[in-house]
Motif scaffolding. Structure first.
Motif, PDB file in Angstrom:
ATOM      1  N   GLY A  74       0.784  -1.227   0.000  1.00  0.00           N
ATOM      2  CA  GLY A  74       0.000   0.000   0.000  1.00  0.00           C
ATOM      3  C   GLY A  74       0.812   1.271   0.000  1.00  0.00           C
ATOM      4  N   ASN A  75       2.129   1.172   0.108  1.00  0.00           N
ATOM      5  CA  ASN A  75       2.909   2.403   0.193  1.00  0.00           C
ATOM      6  C   ASN A  75       3.980   2.471  -0.894  1.00  0.00           C
ATOM      7  OD1 ASN A  75       5.175   0.879   1.342  1.00  0.00           O
ATOM      8  ND2 ASN A  75       3.951   0.813   3.221  1.00  0.00           N
ATOM      9  N   ALA A 105      -2.241   6.831  -7.449  1.00  0.00           N
ATOM     10  CA  ALA A 105      -3.666   6.509  -7.420  1.00  0.00           C
ATOM     11  C   ALA A 105      -3.964   5.308  -8.297  1.00  0.00           C
ATOM     12  CB  ALA A 105      -4.477   7.727  -7.864  1.00  0.00           C
ATOM     13  N   GLY A 108      -3.157   2.197  -6.568  1.00  0.00           N
ATOM     14  CA  GLY A 108      -3.860   1.928  -5.321  1.00  0.00           C
ATOM     15  C   GLY A 108      -3.024   2.140  -4.082  1.00  0.00           C
ATOM     16  N   ARG A 109      -2.041   3.018  -4.161  1.00  0.00           N
ATOM     17  CA  ARG A 109      -1.184   3.264  -2.997  1.00  0.00           C
ATOM     18  C   ARG A 109      -1.856   4.264  -2.051  1.00  0.00           C
ATOM     19  NH1 ARG A 109       3.387  -0.222  -3.748  1.00  0.00           N
ATOM     20  NH2 ARG A 109       2.670  -1.264  -5.641  1.00  0.00           N
ATOM     21  N   THR A 110      -1.677   4.038  -0.754  1.00  0.00           N
ATOM     22  CA  THR A 110      -2.324   4.881   0.244  1.00  0.00           C
ATOM     23  C   THR A 110      -1.369   5.852   0.928  1.00  0.00           C
ATOM     24  OG1 THR A 110      -2.018   3.146   1.906  1.00  0.00           O
ATOM     25  CG2 THR A 110      -4.111   3.173   0.701  1.00  0.00           C
ATOM     26  N   SER A 111      -0.069   5.687   0.745  1.00  0.00           N
ATOM     27  CA  SER A 111       0.885   6.628   1.318  1.00  0.00           C
ATOM     28  C   SER A 111       2.177   6.602   0.515  1.00  0.00           C
ATOM     29  CB  SER A 111       1.179   6.308   2.791  1.00  0.00           C
ATOM     30  OG  SER A 111       1.877   5.087   2.924  1.00  0.00           O
ATOM     31  N   ASP A 191       4.525   4.317   7.440  1.00  0.00           N
ATOM     32  CA  ASP A 191       3.640   3.179   7.180  1.00  0.00           C
ATOM     33  C   ASP A 191       4.415   1.933   6.755  1.00  0.00           C
ATOM     34  OD1 ASP A 191       1.495   4.745   7.783  1.00  0.00           O
ATOM     35  OD2 ASP A 191       0.865   5.095   5.715  1.00  0.00           O
ATOM     36  N   ARG A 315      -0.150  10.765   3.394  1.00  0.00           N
ATOM     37  CA  ARG A 315      -1.185   9.735   3.304  1.00  0.00           C
ATOM     38  C   ARG A 315      -2.221  10.197   2.310  1.00  0.00           C
ATOM     39  NH1 ARG A 315      -0.118   8.857   9.163  1.00  0.00           N
ATOM     40  NH2 ARG A 315       0.872   6.814   9.284  1.00  0.00           N
ATOM     41  N   LEU A 316      -2.498   9.348   1.327  1.00  0.00           N
ATOM     42  CA  LEU A 316      -3.299   9.748   0.169  1.00  0.00           C
ATOM     43  C   LEU A 316      -4.759   9.378   0.364  1.00  0.00           C
ATOM     44  CD1 LEU A 316      -0.723   8.416  -2.432  1.00  0.00           C
ATOM     45  CD2 LEU A 316      -1.020  10.786  -1.670  1.00  0.00           C
TER      46      LEU A 316
END
Length: 316
Positions: A74-75, A105, A108-111, A191, A315-316
């Motif tokens: 995720g990062n 985006a 699908g990365r969140t940070s 993260d 953090r996205l």
């Protein structure tokens, strides 16, 4: 993407000369190696913005590293986002960042995190985009020529081992177990999660350094009773001609702490470095502010604080 490596390096070199005129110059082979060979367990995504008005070269470059392990799916890490000094103040950095965000985006990365110098334009740019300092650090430099000339004896029951490049098979499994001791290294609010080490990952990490054209030196302390790696330290020369080495990990396994092994192994590395690579003048390292034991060891060995840094995270 077809990257003009010469134009890529020109941006980084011009920025370094402008932002850190007293620092060491970048080495073309080392920077090209980082561009061509991704870090272990990651995919490298280069982003470039052409120079305006038909000029040759790039106005700015960015290198995004997408972690591809299950623990860190995720990062991501922004290895660089650099604008040529001649093109600053014209929205180049913002355009690069928007492209990076689009790729994050899509993946699908969140940070995403990055390492920046505190108090400068890089920090202001990061904070303006919502980044927060997740782990404050300091860059330290040791002058090899004035550092302690001799080491200290090991406690009874321990001995040194040293090698260049990939770990010998006889030490691979034990070296992997010692790497896992880094799980308790300060990570702040980042993260990114600890990835387990095994012998093959140890070898693969070394091959990244070698494939980039660098030199990897390792000194370990072995427990004579069972051959376990009780501690180790690693240095990387970005190229065989580098005069500044980069300190990678220095680790003492928890069961062997409190016996002076950290200081002993770093002093032994100095002896090894002087014997094998006598032209190296400096060692640069970064240490988290909360890592008091390592800061204490480095202070005793003559490291000087050079500039404050921080891992900043969005953090996205």
């Amino acid at each position: 993407m077809n990257i003009d490596t010469g134009a890529w390096f020109a941006v980084l070199a011009a920025a370094r000369a402008h932002d850190r005129p007293d620092g060491p110059a970048l080495e073309p082979a080392a920077e090209t190696g980082r561009l061509r060979i991704p870090a272990l367990h990651s995919r490298a995504i280069p982003v470039t913005l052409p120079a305006p008005d038909g000029a040759t070269g790039y106005a700015g470059v960015a290198l995004l590293r997408l972690n591809d392990t299950e623990e860190n799916a995720g990062n991501a890490f922004l290895d660089t986002l650099t604008v040529h000094p001649a093109h600053r103040g014209r929205g180049v950095g913002r355009a690069l960042w928007e492209t990076v965000c689009g790729r994050l985006a899509a993946e699908g990365r969140t940070s995403v995190s990055t390492l920046v110098e505190q108090g400068g334009a890089g920090e202001r740019f990061a904070v303006a985009r919502g980044a927060e300092c997740a782990l404050p650090m300091v860059a330290y430099v040791q002058d090899v020529r004035t550092a302690p000339a001799t080491g200290v004896p090991l406690p009874a029951g321990y001995r040194f081992a040293a090698w260049s490049g990939v770990v010998p098979d006889t030490h691979a499994a034990a070296h992997a177990r010692a790497h896992d001791a880094m799980e308790d290294a300060p990570a702040g609010d980042l993260d990114e999660q600890h990835d387990p080490w095994d012998a093959e990952r140890i070898r693969a990490a070394a091959r990244v350094v070698l494939d980039r054209g660098g030199v990897l030196l390792t000194v370990a302390v072995l427990a004579e009773a069972d051959g376990a790696v009780a501690g180790y330290t690693e240095l990387v020369l970005p190229t065989p001609d580098s005069v500044q080495a980069v300190q990678y990990d220095t680790v003492v396994v928890p069961a062997h702490r409190g016996r002076g092994l950290g200081r002993a192994v770093k002093l032994r590395m100095l002896e090894y470095l002087r014997a094998q690579w006598p032209d190296v003048r400096e060692i640069e390292t970064t240490v988290a502010d909360e890592n008091t034991p390592m800061r204490t060891v480095n202070a005793a060995l003559g490291y000087r604080a050079e500039r404050p840094l921080g891992f900043y995270q969005v953090r996205l």
